[in-house]
Write a protein that holds these residues in place. Structure first.
Motif, PDB file in Angstrom:
ATOM      1  N   LEU A 276      -0.621  -8.707 -43.322  1.00 51.06           N
ATOM      2  CA  LEU A 276       0.717  -8.155 -43.116  1.00 51.06           C
ATOM      3  C   LEU A 276       1.026  -7.082 -44.157  1.00 51.06           C
ATOM      4  CD1 LEU A 276       3.221  -8.438 -41.314  1.00 51.06           C
ATOM      5  CD2 LEU A 276       4.086 -10.159 -42.907  1.00 51.06           C
ATOM      6  N   GLN A 277       0.662  -7.349 -45.398  1.00 44.30           N
ATOM      7  CA  GLN A 277       0.898  -6.366 -46.460  1.00 44.30           C
ATOM      8  C   GLN A 277       0.089  -5.094 -46.224  1.00 44.30           C
ATOM      9  OE1 GLN A 277      -0.022  -8.349 -50.149  1.00 44.30           O
ATOM     10  NE2 GLN A 277       1.429 -10.025 -49.742  1.00 44.30           N
ATOM     11  N   ALA A 278      -1.170  -5.248 -45.830  1.00 46.29           N
ATOM     12  CA  ALA A 278      -2.027  -4.084 -45.612  1.00 46.29           C
ATOM     13  C   ALA A 278      -1.515  -3.232 -44.460  1.00 46.29           C
ATOM     14  CB  ALA A 278      -3.458  -4.536 -45.345  1.00 46.29           C
ATOM     15  N   VAL A 279      -1.155  -3.871 -43.364  1.00 44.55           N
ATOM     16  CA  VAL A 279      -0.655  -3.124 -42.215  1.00 44.55           C
ATOM     17  C   VAL A 279       0.658  -2.441 -42.544  1.00 44.55           C
ATOM     18  CG1 VAL A 279       0.235  -3.362 -39.866  1.00 44.55           C
ATOM     19  CG2 VAL A 279      -1.850  -4.566 -40.526  1.00 44.55           C
ATOM     20  N   ARG A 280       1.524  -3.135 -43.240  1.00 39.75           N
ATOM     21  CA  ARG A 280       2.824  -2.545 -43.588  1.00 39.75           C
ATOM     22  C   ARG A 280       2.642  -1.317 -44.479  1.00 39.75           C
ATOM     23  NH1 ARG A 280       8.028  -5.918 -45.997  1.00 39.75           N
ATOM     24  NH2 ARG A 280       9.590  -4.270 -45.641  1.00 39.75           N
ATOM     25  N   ARG A 281       1.686  -1.409 -45.383  1.00 42.01           N
ATOM     26  CA  ARG A 281       1.439  -0.289 -46.293  1.00 42.01           C
ATOM     27  C   ARG A 281       0.921   0.926 -45.530  1.00 42.01           C
ATOM     28  NH1 ARG A 281      -1.292  -2.978 -49.515  1.00 42.01           N
ATOM     29  NH2 ARG A 281      -3.407  -2.502 -48.769  1.00 42.01           N
ATOM     30  N   VAL A 282      -0.064   0.698 -44.655  1.00 44.80           N
ATOM     31  CA  VAL A 282      -0.623   1.804 -43.875  1.00 44.80           C
ATOM     32  C   VAL A 282       0.424   2.389 -42.939  1.00 44.80           C
ATOM     33  CG1 VAL A 282      -2.333   2.399 -42.120  1.00 44.80           C
ATOM     34  CG2 VAL A 282      -2.969   0.910 -44.014  1.00 44.80           C
ATOM     35  N   PHE A 283       1.173   1.523 -42.263  1.00 50.22           N
ATOM     36  CA  PHE A 283       2.186   1.981 -41.304  1.00 50.22           C
ATOM     37  C   PHE A 283       3.274   2.800 -41.997  1.00 50.22           C
ATOM     38  CE2 PHE A 283       6.293   1.360 -39.208  1.00 50.22           C
ATOM     39  CZ  PHE A 283       6.007   1.768 -37.923  1.00 50.22           C
ATOM     40  N   SER A 284       3.768   2.284 -43.104  1.00 46.63           N
ATOM     41  CA  SER A 284       4.857   2.979 -43.805  1.00 46.63           C
ATOM     42  C   SER A 284       4.404   4.342 -44.305  1.00 46.63           C
ATOM     43  CB  SER A 284       5.356   2.119 -44.966  1.00 46.63           C
ATOM     44  OG  SER A 284       5.847   0.878 -44.495  1.00 46.63           O
ATOM     45  N   ASN A 285       3.217   4.411 -44.869  1.00 44.29           N
ATOM     46  CA  ASN A 285       2.709   5.690 -45.371  1.00 44.29           C
ATOM     47  C   ASN A 285       2.534   6.699 -44.235  1.00 44.29           C
ATOM     48  OD1 ASN A 285       2.652   4.689 -47.975  1.00 44.29           O
ATOM     49  ND2 ASN A 285       0.484   4.105 -47.869  1.00 44.29           N
ATOM     50  N   THR A 286       2.121   6.195 -43.079  1.00 48.73           N
ATOM     51  CA  THR A 286       1.913   7.085 -41.934  1.00 48.73           C
ATOM     52  C   THR A 286       3.243   7.609 -41.405  1.00 48.73           C
ATOM     53  OG1 THR A 286      -0.067   5.841 -41.314  1.00 48.73           O
ATOM     54  CG2 THR A 286       0.890   7.262 -39.631  1.00 48.73           C
ATOM     55  N   MET A 287       4.237   6.738 -41.301  1.00 46.91           N
ATOM     56  CA  MET A 287       5.520   7.138 -40.728  1.00 46.91           C
ATOM     57  C   MET A 287       6.304   8.089 -41.626  1.00 46.91           C
ATOM     58  SD  MET A 287       5.808   5.856 -37.692  1.00 46.91           S
ATOM     59  CE  MET A 287       4.058   6.123 -37.519  1.00 46.91           C
ATOM     60  N   LEU A 288       5.993   8.098 -42.919  1.00 48.17           N
ATOM     61  CA  LEU A 288       6.722   8.983 -43.832  1.00 48.17           C
ATOM     62  C   LEU A 288       6.506  10.447 -43.479  1.00 48.17           C
ATOM     63  CD1 LEU A 288       6.236   7.283 -47.341  1.00 48.17           C
ATOM     64  CD2 LEU A 288       8.381   7.584 -46.084  1.00 48.17           C
ATOM     65  N   ASN A 289       5.275  10.787 -43.080  1.00 48.81           N
ATOM     66  CA  ASN A 289       4.946  12.184 -42.803  1.00 48.81           C
ATOM     67  C   ASN A 289       4.238  12.322 -41.457  1.00 48.81           C
ATOM     68  OD1 ASN A 289       5.730  13.306 -45.535  1.00 48.81           O
ATOM     69  ND2 ASN A 289       4.129  11.867 -46.169  1.00 48.81           N
ATOM     70  N   TRP A 290       4.752  11.655 -40.435  1.00 49.93           N
ATOM     71  CA  TRP A 290       4.054  11.654 -39.164  1.00 49.93           C
ATOM     72  C   TRP A 290       3.970  13.050 -38.541  1.00 49.93           C
ATOM     73  CZ3 TRP A 290       6.540  13.473 -34.903  1.00 49.93           C
ATOM     74  CH2 TRP A 290       7.950  13.453 -34.886  1.00 49.93           C
ATOM     75  N   GLN A 291       4.931  13.911 -38.862  1.00 51.52           N
ATOM     76  CA  GLN A 291       4.928  15.247 -38.266  1.00 51.52           C
ATOM     77  C   GLN A 291       3.700  16.060 -38.676  1.00 51.52           C
ATOM     78  OE1 GLN A 291       7.383  13.890 -40.004  1.00 51.52           O
ATOM     79  NE2 GLN A 291       9.388  14.159 -39.018  1.00 51.52           N
ATOM     80  N   THR A 292       3.205  15.849 -39.877  1.00 51.04           N
ATOM     81  CA  THR A 292       2.069  16.627 -40.379  1.00 51.04           C
ATOM     82  C   THR A 292       0.782  15.818 -40.433  1.00 51.04           C
ATOM     83  OG1 THR A 292       2.697  16.052 -42.653  1.00 51.04           O
ATOM     84  CG2 THR A 292       3.578  18.120 -41.743  1.00 51.04           C
TER      85      THR A 292
ATOM     86  N   GLU B 235      -4.502   9.292 -37.005  1.00 54.12           N
ATOM     87  CA  GLU B 235      -3.935   8.442 -38.059  1.00 54.12           C
ATOM     88  C   GLU B 235      -2.577   7.883 -37.635  1.00 54.12           C
ATOM     89  OE1 GLU B 235      -3.945  10.222 -41.921  1.00 54.12           O
ATOM     90  OE2 GLU B 235      -5.908  11.176 -41.624  1.00 54.12           O
ATOM     91  N   VAL B 236      -1.792   8.706 -36.934  1.00 53.77           N
ATOM     92  CA  VAL B 236      -0.500   8.213 -36.439  1.00 53.77           C
ATOM     93  C   VAL B 236      -0.736   7.108 -35.406  1.00 53.77           C
ATOM     94  CG1 VAL B 236       1.642   8.844 -35.274  1.00 53.77           C
ATOM     95  CG2 VAL B 236       0.563  10.453 -36.853  1.00 53.77           C
ATOM     96  N   GLU B 237      -1.694   7.349 -34.504  1.00 55.14           N
ATOM     97  CA  GLU B 237      -1.975   6.352 -33.463  1.00 55.14           C
ATOM     98  C   GLU B 237      -2.431   5.030 -34.056  1.00 55.14           C
ATOM     99  OE1 GLU B 237      -4.257   4.003 -30.596  1.00 55.14           O
ATOM    100  OE2 GLU B 237      -5.008   4.924 -32.422  1.00 55.14           O
ATOM    101  N   VAL B 238      -3.332   5.075 -35.037  1.00 53.19           N
ATOM    102  CA  VAL B 238      -3.849   3.832 -35.597  1.00 53.19           C
ATOM    103  C   VAL B 238      -2.780   3.118 -36.416  1.00 53.19           C
ATOM    104  CG1 VAL B 238      -4.813   4.531 -37.844  1.00 53.19           C
ATOM    105  CG2 VAL B 238      -6.009   2.854 -36.456  1.00 53.19           C
ATOM    106  N   GLY B 239      -1.858   3.881 -37.038  1.00 54.60           N
ATOM    107  CA  GLY B 239      -0.759   3.234 -37.755  1.00 54.60           C
ATOM    108  C   GLY B 239       0.107   2.409 -36.822  1.00 54.60           C
ATOM    109  N   ILE B 240       0.444   2.993 -35.642  1.00 54.34           N
ATOM    110  CA  ILE B 240       1.248   2.253 -34.664  1.00 54.34           C
ATOM    111  C   ILE B 240       0.416   1.149 -34.021  1.00 54.34           C
ATOM    112  CG2 ILE B 240       2.679   2.473 -32.594  1.00 54.34           C
ATOM    113  CD1 ILE B 240       3.062   5.423 -33.280  1.00 54.34           C
ATOM    114  N   ARG B 241      -0.849   1.441 -33.803  1.00 54.86           N
ATOM    115  CA  ARG B 241      -1.747   0.459 -33.186  1.00 54.86           C
ATOM    116  C   ARG B 241      -1.842  -0.807 -34.025  1.00 54.86           C
ATOM    117  NH1 ARG B 241      -3.885  -0.851 -28.257  1.00 54.86           N
ATOM    118  NH2 ARG B 241      -5.820  -1.994 -28.517  1.00 54.86           N
ATOM    119  N   LEU B 242      -1.897  -0.644 -35.334  1.00 53.53           N
ATOM    120  CA  LEU B 242      -1.965  -1.809 -36.218  1.00 53.53           C
ATOM    121  C   LEU B 242      -0.718  -2.678 -36.079  1.00 53.53           C
ATOM    122  CD1 LEU B 242      -3.489  -0.143 -39.388  1.00 53.53           C
ATOM    123  CD2 LEU B 242      -4.560  -1.936 -38.028  1.00 53.53           C
ATOM    124  N   LEU B 243       0.435  -2.037 -35.979  1.00 56.29           N
ATOM    125  CA  LEU B 243       1.670  -2.803 -35.757  1.00 56.29           C
ATOM    126  C   LEU B 243       1.590  -3.542 -34.427  1.00 56.29           C
ATOM    127  CD1 LEU B 243       4.586  -3.638 -36.284  1.00 56.29           C
ATOM    128  CD2 LEU B 243       5.318  -1.376 -35.468  1.00 56.29           C
TER     129      LEU B 243
END
Length: 1042
Positions: free
Chosen positions: A459-475, A480-488
Motif C-alpha cells: 500500500l505504501q509503495a503504490v501510494r508513493r508511485v501514484f502520488s508522484n505520478t499525479m503531481l505532474n501527470w501533464q508532463t 508512467e501515468v497509465e501504470v500509476g493508475i493501474r497500480l491503484l
C-alpha cells in the motif's frame, strides 16, 4: 523374395509422382502405389532392399521407402515372419553403415524419418528380438559424425515413443514402456551415458551441432535414469565448461535445467544446486548486466528459476520432515539468490523477466508461510507434530529487515515491468501485444502475492508511485501515468474487500485508498489524451464506485467525464465501447445519488440512443452492442428516479417512441427490398430495435415494477409495434427470435397485461416454422404455462395440438443420414417437446391434455413412451419418465382418466424395463443414472397409486401385450393378478413369477423388498444394481427379451 531387377519391380511412373512438383495424375498414381505396397504381404521388401543397397538417389523416393517400412513395423509387425523381421533389422543396419561411408549426410527430413523407423523397431523388438539394439548401433557408428547424428536422432525418437508424457498411450503401451525403461536401466543406460560423455567431449569444437543434439538427449533422459550417472564431477564440469562456448551454452543451460529438475532427496538437491551456483557465480554468469545475448539470458533465467524453485521445494520438504536446521540453511540459500532474481526480473527483455516469475512467486510464498525459524532450534523426539502445528499457525511472522528490503525491491521491479513500452500498438494489437498482456497477468500474480506477504508495504509503495505520478501527470509519459493508475486499480484485487467495501474497516487502508481516489477524480487526469490512460481511469473509477457513496460530491465531475470527449465521445472506438459498459455499471451502483442529473444525462446521451438505419451512411459512435448498455442505463435512471409515475411514464415513452416509429418505417420497407444482403441489414436493424426496448425493461425490479412506474401502456405500445414483424414474409428467423425474446421479458414485466397478445403471436410463430423456430417457441409457452397456470388454460387447450402437430411435422421431415446438424436440431426439438409436456403435466392443468380427444391423447402418450425407450438421449428419457410419473399420479387413481390404468400396465411398466435394457443405456453416464432414478420413481408411483386397487377387469388385452414382450412372464402376471385380485399384486408377481426367472434369488428378493419400503433412495439404488447385474443382462439378453 525372388526378384530379378528392383527397377523392374518398382513402379517408376508412380515414383515420379513423389515429387511435389509432379502433375496431379502422377501424384494420384503414387498414392495408389503407396497403398498397394502397404497392404501387400511382401511387396514392401523392394523398399527395404532399395534402402539397404542405396539404389535411389532421389530424396523423395528414399523418404517414400522409409514410410512403407514404417507402416509395416507399426501396424503389421506381429504378422511378419521371423525372416521378414530379420530383413527389417538388416535393412536398417545396412542403411546406417552406408551413412558412415557417405561424404555428405542425408537431408534432415530423411534422417528424422529413419530415426523414427529405428525407434519403432526398437519399441517392437527390444524386449524380445533385439536386446542388443544399442550395443549394435554403438559398435557400428563409433564416433563417426554421420552415424552419431542418426544415433542421437534415434534416441530422441525413442524418448517420444517411450517416455514423453505429452503423448497419450494405452494401458498396454504404458506397461510395455515401463518394461523397456526398466530393462534399459539394467542393461545399457551406463553405456549410453558413457557414449554421451564421449560425444560431448569429442565434438564440442569440431561439430557443435552434434554436441547440442547430445545435450538435448541428456536433458530428455535424465528425468528417468540414475542421476548419479550425470550429476558427477566429470559430467557436470564438462557441462559447465560448455556454458562458456557460445554455440553450446543455450543447450547446456537447458540440460542443466533438466538435471536440476530431477526429483531427489531435498538435502542432496540443495547440495547439487548450491554447487552449480558456486561454479556459475565464479565463472561470472551472475553478472547479468554485462551479458548482451538475450537468447542466452532467457535460457539462463529459466535455469535460475529451476534452481530457485528446487531450493524452495527442498525447504518445504525439510520443514514438513521437521529438519529445521537444514531447512534454515536452505532458506538462506534461497535468499542468497534474490539479488540474481531481481537482476533477471527487472531486465528490459520481457522473456527473460517472465522466465524468473515462478521462482519469485515461490519465494514470496515462503515469506507468507513463515521464515524466521532460529537456526539453533533442535527437534527432539516426539516434537515433530508440535513444530508442524506451530509452523502452520505462524502464517505471517515478523519479517527481517533483509526480507523487507527484498519485498520492496520486488515491488519496484514489478511496478517497472508493468509499464508499457513505446512500441506497444494500442490501435492494432497483435501477437507481441498479446504476449505482453499475458506477461502483465503474471506480474499481477506477483503483486497479489506481495499483498498477502506485506499489505502495508504494498500500500505504501503504490501510494508513493501514484502520488508522484499525479503531481505532474501533464508532463509525464503516458506509460508512467497509465501504470500509476493501474497500480491503484490492481490494489482492489490485491487487497480484497467484501462486496467491494474498500472504504470501511481498516482505517489505514481506507484512508490511503480514499486519498488516492480523491486525487484521481480531482486531478484532471481524465483528460489525458492517450487511450490507455483514459481506459484505466474509467476502469478504476468503476472498480471503486463505492468511494462515491462516501464522497458523493465528486459524482458530477465523473459523470461529465463519462459523457463528454473523455468517455462516450472519445476519438477511440475502443474507449467509447468500454466506457458504454462501465457507465452502465457506474449508474447501477450510484443511481440513488443521480436524481438531480437524470434528465440532463438523458438529454446528453439522446443521440447515442438513436436507431442507426443501414442506409444512414455515417459511422455510429457506438455499436449496437454498446447501445444495449446505453438503453439499460437510461432505463435504470428513469425507473429508479424519484419522479412521480406520470413523469417516469413520459420519460420512458420519449425513450422508446423513436424506436417504435423507426421500427414501423423499416418494417414497411423490408418486404419491398429485393436484395438478400439489404434484407438482412434491415432485419438486423429491426432486431436491434426490439433488443433495445427489451433491455430497458431490465431496470425494473420487485420494488419498482412496470405497473408502479406507470409504464404498462408504454410497453403495450411496443408490443403492438413489434408483433407485426412475426408475419413478415422475409427474414423470419431473426425477426421472430427478436420478438420472442421481447415477449419473454414482457411476461415477466407486464404479467397479465401480456396475455391478450399471446394467442395472435403464437398463431404467427407456428406458421411455416423450422425446427429451430419451434425449439425457441416452446420455452415461451412453457414460461407462460408455469407463470399463469389456470389463467391460460383455455389458450393452452386451443394451441396444444397445433403446436404438437407442428412439432410432429418437423420431426417427420426426411433428412440425410450424414446430416449431423439436422439430426442435432431434431434432437433438441424433441427435448423441447418433452419439456413442454412436462411443464403442462407439472402445472396441474389436467384439462389441457384431457380435452384433446382420445386419439390425440393416445398419440401424445405414445410419443412419451417412445421417448423414454427408443431414443438414446438420456436427457429426453429422463424428462419422459418424469412425465409418466406425473401422469400416473394424476390419472392413475380411482378418479383418473378412463382407460389410463390399462395404459400403465400395457406400456408404462414395460417401458420401465425396456429402457434400461437397451444397449445404449449406459449406467456409467451421469445423465443415464438420473434417468434410471426417474424410472425408479415412476415404478414407485405406480406401486403407490395402484397398491390398493385391483387390476383392470379387461386383463385379456393386457395379457396379450405383455405376452408379446416376454413369452410367458408378463402374460402370467396379468392372469395371476386377475384371478387373485392381490392388492399387492405388483410386488407379489415380481417376487413369485417374473424376477425368479430373470435373476438370482438374492437380487430379486432385494428388488421386490424395495417397493414395499418408504426409503426412496434404496429403491433407486436397488434398481440401478438390478440393471447393472451381469447375470441379469446375460440371461435377459437385449431389450427385445422383454
Amino acid at each position: 523374395m525372388a526378384c530379378q531387377s528392383i527397377a523392374a519391380i518398382m513402379d517408376e511412373q508412380a515414383l515420379l509422382g513423389l515429387n511435389p512438383n509432379a502433375d496431379a495424375c502422377y501424384r494420384q498414381r503414387a498414392m495408389v502405389y503407396f497403398e498397394q505396397l502397404k497392404e501387400s504381404q511382401d511387396a514392401w521388401e523392394v523398399c527395404a532392399e532399395a534402402l539397404a543397397k542405396g539404389i535411389y538417389s532421389d530424396d523423395h523416393v528414399k523418404f517414400f521407402c522409409f514410410q512403407v517400412l514404417e507402416h509395416q513395423i507399426k501396424y503389421r509387425h506381429a504378422s511378419l515372419s521371423a525372416v521378414q523381421q530379420q530383413l527389417i533389422r538388416e535393412t536398417l543396419m545396412k542403411w546406417l553403415q552406408c551413412q558412415l561411408m557417405n561424404a555428405q549426410p542425408e537431408k534432415p527430413f530423411i534422417r528424422n524419418k529413419a530415426a523414427q523407423v529405428f525407434a519403432l523397431t526398437f519399441v517392437m523388438e527390444y524386449l524380445t528380438l533385439w536386446p542388443k539394439f544399442f550395443f549394435d548401433i554403438l559398435s557400428l557408428v563409433g564416433l563417426n559424425p554421420h552415424g552419431v547424428d542418426v544415433y542421437l536422432r534415434t534416441l530422441m525418437a525413442i524418448d517420444a515413443e517411450v517416455v514423453d508424457r505429452d503423448i497419450l498411450h494405452s494401458s498396454e503401451e504404458t506397461r510395455r514402456n515401463t518394461l523397456i525403461k526398466d530393462l534399459m536401466r539394467e542393461q545399457c543406460i551406463p553405456s549410453l551415458v558413457e557414449s554421451w560423455f564421449q560425444i560431448l567431449r569429442a565434438y564440442q569444437q569440431s561439430h557443435p551441432e552434434l554436441t547440442c543434439q547430445c545435450l538435448e538427449v541428456v536433458g530428455a533422459y535424465v528425468s528417468w535414469i540414475e542421476l548419479n550417472l550425470i550429476a558427477n564431477d566429470r559430467f557436470v564440469n564438462l557441462l559447465l565448461s560448455q556454458m562458456s562456448v557460445e554455440e553450446l551454452r543455450e543447450e547446456a543451460c537447458d540440460c542443466l535445467f533438466e538435471i536440476v529438475n530431477k526429483g531427489m532427496d531435498p538435502v542432496d538437491k540443495t547440495k547439487l544446486v548450491e554447487s552449480l551456483c558456486q561454479v556459475l557465480q565464479s565463472a561470472g554468469f551472475f553478472n547479468v548486466a554485462q551479458e548482451e545475448d538475450v537468447d542466452f539470458l532467457a535460457k539462463f533465467s529459466r535455469l535460475v528459476n529451476g534452481m530457485g524453485q528446487s531450493l524452495v521445494l527442498s525447504w518445504t520438504k525439510l520443514v514438513k520432515a521437521g529438519n529445521v536446521k537444514v531447512a534454515a540453511e536452505t532458506l538462506q540459500a534461497v535468499e542468497a539468490k534474490v539479488p540474481l532474481l531481481l537482476q533477471l526480473l527487472v531486465h528490459e527483455d520481457d522473456d527473460i523477466s517472465a522466465n524468473i516469475v515462478a521462482f519469485c512467486y515461490d519465494y514470496l510464498h515462503v515469506l507468507k508461510q513463515g521464515s524466521d525459524w532460529p537456526s539453533s532450534m533442535q527437534v527432539r523426539s516426539g516434537e515433530e507434530e508440535a513444530i508442524e502445528e506451530k509452523w502452520d499457525i505462524a502464517k505471517l511472522p515478523q519479517l527481517t529487515d533483509q526480507q523487507k528490503t527484498n519485498i520492496e525491491a520486488i515491488m519496484l521491479a514489478v511496478i517497472k515491468k508493468l509499464t508499457y513500452d513505446d512500441e506497444y500498438n494500442f490501435e492494432n494489437e497483435g501477437e507481441d501485444e498479446a504476449m505482453f498482456v499475458e506477461y502483465r497477468k503474471q506480474l499481477k500474480m506477483l503483486l497479489d502475492r506481495l499483498a498477502q506477504v506485506s499489505p502495508d508495504l504494498l500500500l505504501q509503495a503504490v501510494r508513493r508511485v501514484f502520488s508522484n505520478t499525479m503531481l505532474n501527470w501533464q508532463t509525464t509519459p503516458f506509460m508512467e501515468v497509465e501504470v500509476g493508475i493501474r497500480l491503484l486499480y490492481m490494489l482492489g484485487e490485491a487487497l480484497p474487500a467484501s462486496h467491494g467495501a474498500h472504504f470501511s474497516g481498516d482505517n489505514a487502508k481506507t484512508s490511503a485508498l480514499q486519498d488516492m481516489m480523491r486525487t484521481l477524480v480531482s486531478s484532471g487526469v481524465s483528460g489525458y489524451q492517450h487511450t490507455s490512460v483514459a481506459l484505466e481511469f474509467f476502469e478504476t473509477v468503476v472498480r471503486y464506485d463505492k468511494f462515491f457513496l462516501v464522497e458523493p460530491q465528486h459524482i458530477p465531475n465523473v459523470l461529465m467525464a463519462f459523457l463528454d470527449h473523455r468517455g462516450l465521445r472519445h476519438s477511440s472506438p475502443k474507449v467509447r465501447s468500454r466506457v458504454a459498459y462501465l457507465f452502465s455499471r457506474f449508474v447501477k451502483t450510484l443511481h440513488k445519488h443521480m436524481n438531480a442529473f437524470i434528465e440532463d444525462i438523458l438529454t446528453r446521451i439522446q443521440d447515442l440512443l438513436e436507431l442507426a438505419p443501414p442506409e444512414n451512411g455515417f459511422p455510429a459512435l457506438l455499436t449496437s452492442d454498446d447501445q444495449l448498455f446505453m438503453f439499460e442505463t437510461a432505463g435504470v435512471l428513469i425507473v429508479n428516479g424519484e419522479s412521480p409515475a406520470e413523469r417516469k411514464q413520459a420519460l420512458m415513452r420519449s425513450l422508446l417512441t423513436p424506436l417504435t416509429e423507426a421500427f414501423r418505417l423499416l418494417l414497411a420497407k423490408l418486404p419491398r427490398e429485393a436484395e438478400e444482403e439489404r434484407q438482412a441489414a434491415l432485419a438486423d436493424c429491426l432486431s436491434h430495435a426490439v433488443g433495445f426496448a427489451s433491455r430497458t425493461s431490465k431496470a425494473f425490479s420487485n420494488k419498482q415494477t412496470v405497473k408502479t412506474c406507470g409504464c404498462t401502456e408504454v410497453y403495450r405500445d411496443c408490443l403492438q409495434a413489434f408483433l407485426p414483424a412475426l408475419s413478415c414474409p422475409v427474414q423470419r428467423g431473426s425477426l421472430r427470435s427478436a420478438v420472442r425474446s421481447f415477449l419473454h421479458r414482457m411476461i415477466i414485466c407486464l404479467e397479465e397485461e401480456v396475455l391478450p397478445f399471446i394467442p395472435a403471436a403464437s398463431e404467427h410463430m407456428l406458421k411455416d416454422c423450422e425446427a429451430k423456430d419451434l425449439q425457441e417457441f416452446i420455452p415461451l409457452i412453457s414460461q407462460i404455462t408455469a407463470k399463469f397456470k389456470g389463467q391460460v388454460s383455455p389458450f393452452l387447450q386451443q394451441v396444444f395440438m397445433p403446436l404438437v402437430l407442428a412439432i410432429f411435422e418437423v420431426l417427420g421431415r426426411p433428412a440425410e443420414d450424414n446430416d449431423q446438424a439436422a439430426a442435432l436440431e431434431k434432437q433438441m426439438l424433441r427435448r423441447s417437446y418433452f419439456t413442454f409436456i412436462q411443464t403442462i403435466a407439472s402445472s396441474g392443468m389436467n384439462e389441457v391434455m384431457a380435452g384433446q380427444g382420445v386419439e390425440n391423447i393416445e398419440r401424445v402418450l405414445f410419443t412419451i413412451i417412445q421417448g423414454a425407450v427408443d431414443f438414446p438421449d438420456p436427457i429426453a428419457q429422463k424428462t419422459c419418465f418424469i412425465i409418466l410419473s406425473k401422469l400416473v399420479e394424476l390419472w392413475g387413481g380411482k378418479d383418473g382418466m378412463v382407460g389410463f390404468p390399462d395404459f400403465i400396465y400395457k406400456h408404462i411398466v414395460p417401458a420401465c424395463f425396456l429402457a434400461p435394457l437397451k444397449p445404449t443405456f449406459d449406467l456409467t453416464d451421469a445423465q443415464t443414472v438420473l434417468t434410471l432414478s426417474e424410472c425408479a420413481l415412476t415404478l414407485k408411483m405406480i406401486h403407490l397409486k395402484r397398491v390398493r386397487l385391483t387390476f383392470p377387469l379387461n386383463a385379456t388385452a393386457f395379457a396379450t401385450v405383455m405376452w408379446e414382450h416376454d413369452c410367458f412372464s408378463w402374460g402370467a402376471y396379468a392372469k395371476t393378478s386377475l384371478c387373485l385380485r392381490d392388492p399387492n399384486s405388483f410386488s407379489t408377481y415380481s417376487r413369485n413369477t417374473y424376477l425368479p426367472c430373470k435373476c438370482h434369488q438374492k437380487l430379486h428378493r432385494n428388488y421386490v423388498k424395495c417397493w414395499n419400503s418408504q426409503m426412496l433412495r434404496s429403491s433407486k439404488a436397488t434398481l440401478r444394481h438390478f440393471f447393472s447385474e451381469p447375470n441379469y443382462k446375460k440371461e435377459t439378453g437385449s431389450s427385445e427379451g422383454l
